[in-house]
Design an enzyme around this catalytic site. Sequence first.
Site, PDB file in Angstrom:
ATOM      1  CB  SER A  23      -0.965  -0.001   1.325  1.00 31.90           C
ATOM      2  OG  SER A  23      -1.819  -0.982   1.151  1.00 31.90           O
ATOM      3  CB  THR A  68      -3.551  -5.011   6.642  1.00 26.50           C
ATOM      4  OG1 THR A  68      -3.659  -6.103   5.692  1.00 26.50           O
ATOM      5  CG2 THR A  68      -2.184  -4.655   6.934  1.00 26.50           C
ATOM      6  CE  LYS A  72      -7.873  -6.435   6.176  1.00 25.48           C
ATOM      7  NZ  LYS A  72      -8.321  -6.639   4.941  1.00 25.48           N
ATOM      8  CG  ASN A  93     -10.156  -1.794   3.947  1.00 27.96           C
ATOM      9  OD1 ASN A  93     -11.172  -1.169   4.368  1.00 27.96           O
ATOM     10  ND2 ASN A  93      -9.619  -2.220   3.216  1.00 27.96           N
ATOM     11  CG  ASP A 109     -10.612  -5.676   2.441  1.00 29.07           C
ATOM     12  OD1 ASP A 109      -9.656  -4.907   1.840  1.00 29.07           O
ATOM     13  OD2 ASP A 109     -10.326  -5.522   3.436  1.00 29.07           O
ATOM     14  N   GLY A 133     -14.210 -19.562  -1.550  1.00 28.70           N
ATOM     15  CA  GLY A 133     -13.321 -19.156  -0.435  1.00 28.70           C
ATOM     16  C   GLY A 133     -14.109 -18.321   0.508  1.00 28.70           C
ATOM     17  N   GLY A 136     -11.327 -14.120   5.113  1.00 33.91           N
ATOM     18  CA  GLY A 136     -11.742 -12.529   5.059  1.00 33.91           C
ATOM     19  C   GLY A 136     -12.090 -11.923   3.969  1.00 33.91           C
ATOM     20  CE1 TYR A 234       0.142  -8.936  -3.868  1.00 36.66           C
ATOM     21  CE2 TYR A 234      -2.408  -8.833  -3.443  1.00 36.66           C
ATOM     22  CZ  TYR A 234      -0.952  -8.629  -2.872  1.00 36.66           C
ATOM     23  OH  TYR A 234      -0.780  -8.282  -1.796  1.00 36.66           O
TER      24      TYR A 234
HETATM   25  P1  NAP Z   1      -7.971 -16.330   4.756  1.00 38.21           P
HETATM   26  O1  NAP Z   1      -8.947 -15.452   5.588  1.00 38.21           O
HETATM   27  O2  NAP Z   1      -6.841 -16.991   5.754  1.00 38.21           O
HETATM   28  O3  NAP Z   1      -8.938 -17.284   4.260  1.00 38.21           O
HETATM   29  C1  NAP Z   1      -8.234 -18.439   3.359  1.00 38.21           C
HETATM   30  C2  NAP Z   1      -9.249 -19.171   2.483  1.00 38.21           C
HETATM   31  O4  NAP Z   1      -8.589 -19.907   1.523  1.00 38.21           O
HETATM   32  C3  NAP Z   1     -10.242 -19.769   3.307  1.00 38.21           C
HETATM   33  O5  NAP Z   1     -11.575 -19.671   2.261  1.00 38.21           O
HETATM   34  C4  NAP Z   1      -9.866 -21.247   3.173  1.00 38.21           C
HETATM   35  O6  NAP Z   1     -10.361 -22.454   3.549  1.00 38.21           O
HETATM   36  C5  NAP Z   1      -8.987 -21.260   1.799  1.00 38.21           C
HETATM   37  N1  NAP Z   1      -7.819 -22.165   1.785  1.00 38.21           N
HETATM   38  C6  NAP Z   1      -6.824 -22.243   2.374  1.00 38.21           C
HETATM   39  N2  NAP Z   1      -5.984 -23.101   2.162  1.00 38.21           N
HETATM   40  C7  NAP Z   1      -6.727 -24.138   1.460  1.00 38.21           C
HETATM   41  C8  NAP Z   1      -6.625 -25.410   0.920  1.00 38.21           C
HETATM   42  N3  NAP Z   1      -5.468 -26.093   1.213  1.00 38.21           N
HETATM   43  N4  NAP Z   1      -7.497 -26.016   0.055  1.00 38.21           N
HETATM   44  C9  NAP Z   1      -8.821 -25.334  -0.186  1.00 38.21           C
HETATM   45  N5  NAP Z   1      -8.992 -24.139   0.583  1.00 38.21           N
HETATM   46  C10 NAP Z   1      -8.121 -23.546   1.169  1.00 38.21           C
HETATM   47  O7  NAP Z   1      -7.070 -15.325   3.901  1.00 38.21           O
HETATM   48  P2  NAP Z   1      -7.968 -14.140   3.095  1.00 38.21           P
HETATM   49  O8  NAP Z   1      -7.631 -12.882   3.662  1.00 38.21           O
HETATM   50  O9  NAP Z   1      -9.481 -14.345   2.900  1.00 38.21           O
HETATM   51  O10 NAP Z   1      -6.971 -14.046   1.731  1.00 38.21           O
HETATM   52  C11 NAP Z   1      -7.237 -15.019   0.669  1.00 38.21           C
HETATM   53  C12 NAP Z   1      -6.678 -14.826  -0.661  1.00 38.21           C
HETATM   54  O11 NAP Z   1      -6.748 -13.549  -1.047  1.00 38.21           O
HETATM   55  C13 NAP Z   1      -4.988 -14.634  -0.216  1.00 38.21           C
HETATM   56  O12 NAP Z   1      -4.152 -15.178  -1.322  1.00 38.21           O
HETATM   57  C14 NAP Z   1      -4.708 -13.194  -0.313  1.00 38.21           C
HETATM   58  O13 NAP Z   1      -3.528 -12.742  -0.445  1.00 38.21           O
HETATM   59  C15 NAP Z   1      -5.719 -12.656  -1.030  1.00 38.21           C
HETATM   60  N6  NAP Z   1      -6.101 -11.192  -1.097  1.00 38.21           N
HETATM   61  C16 NAP Z   1      -5.955 -10.419  -2.077  1.00 38.21           C
HETATM   62  C17 NAP Z   1      -6.269  -9.278  -2.056  1.00 38.21           C
HETATM   63  C18 NAP Z   1      -6.205  -8.329  -3.123  1.00 38.21           C
HETATM   64  O14 NAP Z   1      -6.356  -6.999  -2.956  1.00 38.21           O
HETATM   65  N7  NAP Z   1      -5.745  -8.726  -4.148  1.00 38.21           N
HETATM   66  C19 NAP Z   1      -7.052  -8.747  -0.563  1.00 38.21           C
HETATM   67  C20 NAP Z   1      -7.272  -9.757   0.334  1.00 38.21           C
HETATM   68  C21 NAP Z   1      -6.885 -10.950   0.063  1.00 38.21           C
HETATM   69  P3  NAP Z   1     -10.918 -22.870   4.860  1.00 38.21           P
HETATM   70  O15 NAP Z   1     -11.896 -21.864   5.117  1.00 38.21           O
HETATM   71  O16 NAP Z   1     -11.573 -24.074   4.590  1.00 38.21           O
HETATM   72  O17 NAP Z   1      -9.651 -22.786   5.749  1.00 38.21           O
END
Ligand code: NAP
Length: 290
Positions: A23, A68, A72, A93, A109, A133, A136, A234
Amino acid sequence: MKAVTGKTQLVGVMGYPVSHTLSPPMQNAAIEAAGLDAVYIPLCVKPELVSQAVRGLPALGFRGANVTIPHKISAFEQMDHLTDEARIIGAVNTIRVEEDGSLTGHNTDCLGAIWAVENAGATVKKSKVLVLGAGGAGRAVAAGAAMSGASSITLLNRTVEKAEEVVQELRKNLPAGDKVSWKTGPLAGDFGGVNFSEFDVLFQMTSLGMKGKKELEFPVDRLSSHCHLLDAVYSPLETDLMKTGKNLGLPVTDGLAMLIGQGVESFKFWFGVETDPETMRTALMRTLNL
Ligand code: NAP
Protein backbone atom coordinates in the site's frame (compact mmCIF):
# COMPACT_ATOMS: atom_id res chain seq x y z
CA MET A 1 12.39 12.02 -1.70
CA LYS A 2 9.28 14.06 -0.97
CA ALA A 3 9.64 16.95 1.52
CA VAL A 4 7.61 16.20 4.66
CA THR A 5 6.79 19.28 6.75
CA GLY A 6 4.62 20.10 9.77
CA LYS A 7 1.74 20.71 7.36
CA THR A 8 1.97 17.34 5.60
CA GLN A 9 -1.13 15.21 6.10
CA LEU A 10 -0.46 11.76 7.52
CA VAL A 11 -2.05 8.47 6.49
CA GLY A 12 -0.71 4.96 6.88
CA VAL A 13 -1.38 1.26 7.22
CA MET A 14 -1.46 -0.63 10.51
CA GLY A 15 -0.61 -4.32 10.36
CA TYR A 16 1.46 -7.00 12.08
CA PRO A 17 3.70 -7.74 10.37
CA VAL A 18 3.51 -4.86 7.94
CA SER A 19 6.80 -5.25 6.06
CA HIS A 20 5.12 -7.01 3.10
CA THR A 21 2.52 -4.30 2.46
CA LEU A 22 2.24 -2.87 -1.05
CA SER A 23 0.00 0.00 0.00
CA PRO A 24 2.71 2.65 0.72
CA PRO A 25 4.14 2.79 -2.84
CA MET A 26 0.62 2.56 -4.30
CA GLN A 27 -0.90 5.32 -2.13
CA ASN A 28 2.17 7.60 -2.24
CA ALA A 29 2.12 7.48 -6.05
CA ALA A 30 -1.57 8.47 -5.99
CA ILE A 31 -0.87 11.27 -3.48
CA GLU A 32 1.90 12.64 -5.67
CA ALA A 33 -0.21 12.44 -8.84
CA ALA A 34 -3.04 14.31 -7.10
CA GLY A 35 -0.60 17.04 -5.97
CA LEU A 36 -1.50 16.57 -2.29
CA ASP A 37 0.84 17.45 0.58
CA ALA A 38 0.46 14.08 2.31
CA VAL A 39 2.45 10.96 3.04
CA TYR A 40 1.44 7.32 3.58
CA ILE A 41 3.57 5.23 5.94
CA PRO A 42 3.63 1.62 7.24
CA LEU A 43 2.75 1.32 10.95
CA CYS A 44 3.83 -1.91 12.63
CA VAL A 45 1.33 -2.39 15.48
CA LYS A 46 1.37 -5.40 17.80
CA PRO A 47 -2.06 -6.99 18.33
CA GLU A 48 -2.18 -6.06 22.04
CA LEU A 49 -1.63 -2.38 21.16
CA VAL A 50 -4.22 -1.95 18.39
CA SER A 51 -6.77 -0.07 20.47
CA GLN A 52 -4.13 2.40 21.70
CA ALA A 53 -2.76 2.87 18.18
CA VAL A 54 -6.20 3.38 16.62
CA ARG A 55 -7.42 5.75 19.35
CA GLY A 56 -4.10 7.63 19.08
CA LEU A 57 -4.63 8.57 15.42
CA PRO A 58 -6.41 11.91 16.15
CA ALA A 59 -3.82 12.89 18.80
CA LEU A 60 -1.03 12.28 16.31
CA GLY A 61 -2.79 14.40 13.68
CA PHE A 62 -3.44 11.55 11.25
CA ARG A 63 -6.04 12.05 8.53
CA GLY A 64 -6.75 8.33 8.58
CA ALA A 65 -5.30 4.88 8.11
CA ASN A 66 -5.75 1.51 6.50
CA VAL A 67 -5.89 -1.51 8.75
CA THR A 68 -4.73 -4.90 7.58
CA ILE A 69 -4.29 -8.44 8.93
CA PRO A 70 -4.68 -9.18 11.84
CA HIS A 71 -6.30 -5.94 13.06
CA LYS A 72 -9.48 -5.55 10.99
CA ILE A 73 -11.88 -6.82 13.65
CA SER A 74 -10.17 -5.16 16.65
CA ALA A 75 -10.23 -1.85 14.76
CA PHE A 76 -13.95 -2.32 14.04
CA GLU A 77 -14.58 -2.45 17.81
CA GLN A 78 -12.85 0.93 18.34
CA MET A 79 -14.91 2.99 15.88
CA ASP A 80 -17.28 5.84 16.80
CA HIS A 81 -19.12 5.62 13.47
CA LEU A 82 -19.38 2.91 10.82
CA THR A 83 -20.26 2.99 7.14
CA ASP A 84 -22.78 0.42 5.88
CA GLU A 85 -19.96 -1.60 4.29
CA ALA A 86 -18.05 -1.89 7.60
CA ARG A 87 -21.21 -2.69 9.57
CA ILE A 88 -22.36 -5.40 7.16
CA ILE A 89 -18.93 -7.08 6.97
CA GLY A 90 -18.10 -6.61 10.67
CA ALA A 91 -14.53 -5.52 9.90
CA VAL A 92 -12.76 -2.25 9.15
CA ASN A 93 -9.88 -1.76 6.69
CA THR A 94 -10.08 2.04 6.42
CA ILE A 95 -10.35 4.63 9.20
CA ARG A 96 -11.02 8.35 8.75
CA VAL A 97 -10.35 10.87 11.51
CA GLU A 98 -13.21 13.38 11.51
CA GLU A 99 -12.94 17.13 12.30
CA ASP A 100 -14.08 16.53 15.88
CA GLY A 101 -11.52 13.76 16.40
CA SER A 102 -14.02 10.92 16.17
CA LEU A 103 -13.23 7.85 14.06
CA THR A 104 -15.28 6.53 11.15
CA GLY A 105 -14.64 2.94 10.08
CA HIS A 106 -15.16 1.86 6.49
CA ASN A 107 -14.49 -1.32 4.53
CA THR A 108 -13.17 -0.90 1.00
CA ASP A 109 -12.18 -4.58 0.55
CA CYS A 110 -15.69 -5.45 -0.53
CA LEU A 111 -16.09 -2.73 -3.12
CA GLY A 112 -12.48 -3.09 -4.31
CA ALA A 113 -13.12 -6.43 -5.96
CA ILE A 114 -16.45 -5.26 -7.39
CA TRP A 115 -14.75 -2.11 -8.71
CA ALA A 116 -12.04 -4.28 -10.32
CA VAL A 117 -14.41 -6.45 -12.38
CA GLU A 118 -16.73 -3.57 -13.27
CA ASN A 119 -13.76 -1.45 -14.35
CA ALA A 120 -12.91 -4.37 -16.68
CA GLY A 121 -16.39 -4.47 -18.20
CA ALA A 122 -18.44 -6.83 -15.98
CA THR A 123 -21.73 -5.90 -14.30
CA VAL A 124 -22.47 -7.28 -10.85
CA LYS A 125 -25.98 -5.87 -10.49
CA LYS A 126 -28.57 -8.59 -11.26
CA SER A 127 -25.80 -11.10 -12.02
CA LYS A 128 -25.16 -14.60 -10.70
CA VAL A 129 -21.98 -14.56 -8.65
CA LEU A 130 -19.73 -17.43 -7.57
CA VAL A 131 -17.29 -16.83 -4.71
CA LEU A 132 -14.59 -19.42 -3.92
CA GLY A 133 -13.35 -19.10 -0.33
CA ALA A 134 -15.04 -17.90 2.85
CA GLY A 135 -12.09 -16.29 4.66
CA GLY A 136 -11.70 -12.53 5.11
CA ALA A 137 -11.53 -11.82 1.37
CA GLY A 138 -14.41 -14.18 0.42
CA ARG A 139 -16.65 -12.72 3.08
CA ALA A 140 -15.90 -9.12 2.00
CA VAL A 141 -16.52 -9.88 -1.66
CA ALA A 142 -19.76 -11.78 -0.97
CA ALA A 143 -20.96 -8.71 1.00
CA GLY A 144 -19.84 -6.39 -1.80
CA ALA A 145 -21.69 -8.45 -4.41
CA ALA A 146 -24.86 -8.41 -2.29
CA MET A 147 -24.60 -4.63 -1.76
CA SER A 148 -24.04 -4.19 -5.50
CA GLY A 149 -27.33 -5.97 -6.29
CA ALA A 150 -26.22 -9.45 -7.40
CA SER A 151 -29.27 -11.69 -7.93
CA SER A 152 -27.62 -14.83 -6.54
CA ILE A 153 -24.41 -15.54 -4.65
CA THR A 154 -22.94 -19.03 -4.29
CA LEU A 155 -20.17 -19.42 -1.72
CA LEU A 156 -17.99 -22.54 -1.99
CA ASN A 157 -15.41 -23.28 0.68
CA ARG A 158 -13.19 -26.18 1.80
CA THR A 159 -14.86 -25.89 5.22
CA VAL A 160 -18.54 -25.69 4.26
CA GLU A 161 -19.64 -24.74 7.81
CA LYS A 162 -17.57 -21.56 7.51
CA ALA A 163 -19.34 -20.61 4.28
CA GLU A 164 -22.69 -21.26 5.98
CA GLU A 165 -21.73 -19.04 8.94
CA VAL A 166 -20.66 -16.22 6.61
CA VAL A 167 -23.93 -16.37 4.70
CA GLN A 168 -25.98 -16.50 7.90
CA GLU A 169 -24.20 -13.44 9.28
CA LEU A 170 -24.37 -11.44 6.06
CA ARG A 171 -28.09 -12.16 5.71
CA LYS A 172 -28.58 -10.87 9.24
CA ASN A 173 -26.53 -7.70 8.61
CA LEU A 174 -27.79 -6.81 5.16
CA PRO A 175 -30.72 -4.38 5.01
CA ALA A 176 -34.20 -5.86 5.21
CA GLY A 177 -35.59 -6.47 1.77
CA ASP A 178 -32.29 -7.75 0.44
CA LYS A 179 -33.28 -10.05 -2.42
CA VAL A 180 -30.14 -12.12 -2.93
CA SER A 181 -30.56 -15.85 -3.33
CA TRP A 182 -27.71 -17.49 -1.35
CA LYS A 183 -26.20 -20.98 -1.78
CA THR A 184 -23.23 -22.68 -0.15
CA GLY A 185 -21.24 -25.82 -0.95
CA PRO A 186 -17.88 -27.60 -0.76
CA LEU A 187 -14.91 -26.56 -2.86
CA ALA A 188 -14.31 -30.13 -4.09
CA GLY A 189 -16.11 -33.30 -5.17
CA ASP A 190 -19.43 -32.44 -6.80
CA PHE A 191 -19.25 -28.83 -5.51
CA GLY A 192 -22.70 -29.27 -4.00
CA GLY A 193 -24.25 -29.89 -7.42
CA VAL A 194 -23.66 -26.32 -8.57
CA ASN A 195 -24.51 -25.52 -12.20
CA PHE A 196 -21.30 -23.73 -13.24
CA SER A 197 -22.63 -22.54 -16.59
CA GLU A 198 -25.07 -20.14 -14.90
CA PHE A 199 -22.47 -17.79 -13.38
CA ASP A 200 -21.70 -14.30 -14.72
CA VAL A 201 -18.83 -13.47 -12.36
CA LEU A 202 -16.42 -15.69 -10.42
CA PHE A 203 -14.30 -14.33 -7.55
CA GLN A 204 -11.44 -16.70 -6.56
CA MET A 205 -10.80 -15.69 -2.92
CA THR A 206 -8.89 -18.66 -1.49
CA SER A 207 -5.14 -18.54 -0.96
CA LEU A 208 -4.64 -21.46 -3.38
CA GLY A 209 -2.53 -20.68 -6.44
CA MET A 210 -0.24 -18.38 -4.42
CA LYS A 211 3.51 -18.86 -4.88
CA GLY A 212 4.48 -21.81 -2.65
CA LYS A 213 0.89 -23.09 -2.26
CA LYS A 214 -0.81 -25.79 -4.29
CA GLU A 215 -3.01 -24.94 -7.25
CA LEU A 216 -6.77 -24.78 -7.00
CA GLU A 217 -8.47 -27.71 -8.72
CA PHE A 218 -11.48 -26.19 -10.36
CA PRO A 219 -13.44 -27.04 -13.55
CA VAL A 220 -12.96 -23.73 -15.39
CA ASP A 221 -14.15 -25.44 -18.60
CA ARG A 222 -17.64 -25.80 -17.11
CA LEU A 223 -18.06 -22.01 -16.81
CA SER A 224 -19.85 -20.06 -19.51
CA SER A 225 -17.49 -18.19 -21.87
CA HIS A 226 -18.98 -14.85 -20.76
CA CYS A 227 -18.19 -15.50 -17.07
CA HIS A 228 -15.78 -12.84 -15.75
CA LEU A 229 -13.06 -14.35 -13.57
CA LEU A 230 -11.14 -12.44 -10.88
CA ASP A 231 -8.36 -14.12 -8.90
CA ALA A 232 -7.44 -12.35 -5.62
CA VAL A 233 -3.96 -13.88 -5.69
CA TYR A 234 -1.38 -11.46 -7.16
CA SER A 235 1.80 -13.43 -6.55
CA PRO A 236 2.07 -14.77 -9.22
CA LEU A 237 0.20 -12.09 -11.14
CA GLU A 238 -1.18 -14.74 -13.50
CA THR A 239 -2.31 -17.88 -11.70
CA ASP A 240 -2.95 -21.22 -13.42
CA LEU A 241 -6.67 -20.57 -12.98
CA MET A 242 -6.35 -17.28 -14.85
CA LYS A 243 -4.24 -18.89 -17.61
CA THR A 244 -6.85 -21.60 -18.14
CA GLY A 245 -9.64 -19.02 -18.12
CA LYS A 246 -7.82 -16.87 -20.69
CA ASN A 247 -7.16 -19.87 -22.93
CA LEU A 248 -10.88 -20.65 -22.87
CA GLY A 249 -11.65 -17.04 -23.87
CA LEU A 250 -13.06 -15.87 -20.52
CA PRO A 251 -12.56 -12.24 -19.45
CA VAL A 252 -9.99 -12.31 -16.64
CA THR A 253 -8.93 -9.75 -14.00
CA ASP A 254 -5.87 -10.05 -11.77
CA GLY A 255 -5.45 -9.60 -8.00
CA LEU A 256 -3.62 -6.29 -8.38
CA ALA A 257 -6.82 -4.77 -9.77
CA MET A 258 -8.59 -5.81 -6.55
CA LEU A 259 -5.82 -4.25 -4.44
CA ILE A 260 -6.04 -1.09 -6.52
CA GLY A 261 -9.85 -1.08 -6.18
CA GLN A 262 -9.70 -0.96 -2.38
CA GLY A 263 -6.90 1.63 -2.62
CA VAL A 264 -8.93 3.89 -4.90
CA GLU A 265 -11.89 3.73 -2.50
CA SER A 266 -9.72 4.41 0.60
CA PHE A 267 -8.04 7.36 -1.11
CA LYS A 268 -11.43 8.88 -1.94
CA PHE A 269 -12.65 8.29 1.63
CA TRP A 270 -9.73 10.25 3.16
CA PHE A 271 -9.12 12.99 0.62
CA GLY A 272 -12.51 13.33 -1.10
CA VAL A 273 -10.95 13.17 -4.58
CA GLU A 274 -10.70 10.50 -7.26
CA THR A 275 -7.36 8.98 -8.17
CA ASP A 276 -6.10 7.49 -11.40
CA PRO A 277 -5.93 3.69 -10.94
CA GLU A 278 -3.23 3.45 -13.60
CA THR A 279 -0.90 5.54 -11.41
CA MET A 280 -1.40 2.98 -8.65
CA ARG A 281 -0.82 0.03 -11.00
CA THR A 282 2.40 1.53 -12.38
CA ALA A 283 3.72 1.99 -8.83
CA LEU A 284 2.78 -1.57 -7.88
CA MET A 285 4.36 -3.07 -10.99
CA ARG A 286 7.57 -1.14 -10.29
CA THR A 287 7.60 -2.29 -6.65
CA LEU A 288 7.04 -5.92 -7.67
CA ASN A 289 9.65 -5.66 -10.48
CA LEU A 290 7.00 -6.67 -13.03
P1 NAP B 1 -8.03 -16.24 4.95
O1 NAP B 1 -9.00 -15.45 5.73
O2 NAP B 1 -6.92 -16.94 5.64
O3 NAP B 1 -8.88 -17.33 4.09
C1 NAP B 1 -8.22 -18.33 3.33
C2 NAP B 1 -9.23 -19.00 2.42
O4 NAP B 1 -8.52 -19.94 1.59
C3 NAP B 1 -10.29 -19.81 3.16
O5 NAP B 1 -11.47 -19.83 2.39
C4 NAP B 1 -9.64 -21.20 3.21
O6 NAP B 1 -10.58 -22.26 3.37
C5 NAP B 1 -9.02 -21.26 1.83
N1 NAP B 1 -7.93 -22.23 1.78
C6 NAP B 1 -6.71 -22.11 2.36
N2 NAP B 1 -5.96 -23.23 2.11
C7 NAP B 1 -6.76 -24.07 1.39
C8 NAP B 1 -6.58 -25.37 0.83
N3 NAP B 1 -5.43 -26.04 0.97
N4 NAP B 1 -7.61 -25.92 0.13
C9 NAP B 1 -8.78 -25.25 -0.02
N5 NAP B 1 -9.01 -24.01 0.48
C10 NAP B 1 -8.01 -23.44 1.18
O7 NAP B 1 -7.32 -15.34 3.83
P2 NAP B 1 -7.94 -14.08 3.06
O8 NAP B 1 -7.53 -12.84 3.75
O9 NAP B 1 -9.37 -14.34 2.78
O10 NAP B 1 -7.09 -14.11 1.69
C11 NAP B 1 -7.32 -15.10 0.71
C12 NAP B 1 -6.45 -14.83 -0.52
O11 NAP B 1 -6.82 -13.57 -1.09
C13 NAP B 1 -4.95 -14.70 -0.20
O12 NAP B 1 -4.23 -15.25 -1.27
C14 NAP B 1 -4.71 -13.21 -0.13
O13 NAP B 1 -3.38 -12.84 -0.45
C15 NAP B 1 -5.68 -12.74 -1.22
N6 NAP B 1 -6.13 -11.36 -1.02
C16 NAP B 1 -5.91 -10.50 -2.04
C17 NAP B 1 -6.35 -9.21 -1.94
C18 NAP B 1 -6.14 -8.27 -3.08
O14 NAP B 1 -6.32 -7.07 -2.90
N7 NAP B 1 -5.80 -8.77 -4.24
C19 NAP B 1 -7.00 -8.78 -0.78
C20 NAP B 1 -7.22 -9.69 0.26
C21 NAP B 1 -6.76 -10.99 0.12
P3 NAP B 1 -10.99 -22.77 4.85
O15 NAP B 1 -11.99 -21.78 5.38
O16 NAP B 1 -11.56 -24.11 4.62
O17 NAP B 1 -9.73 -22.78 5.67
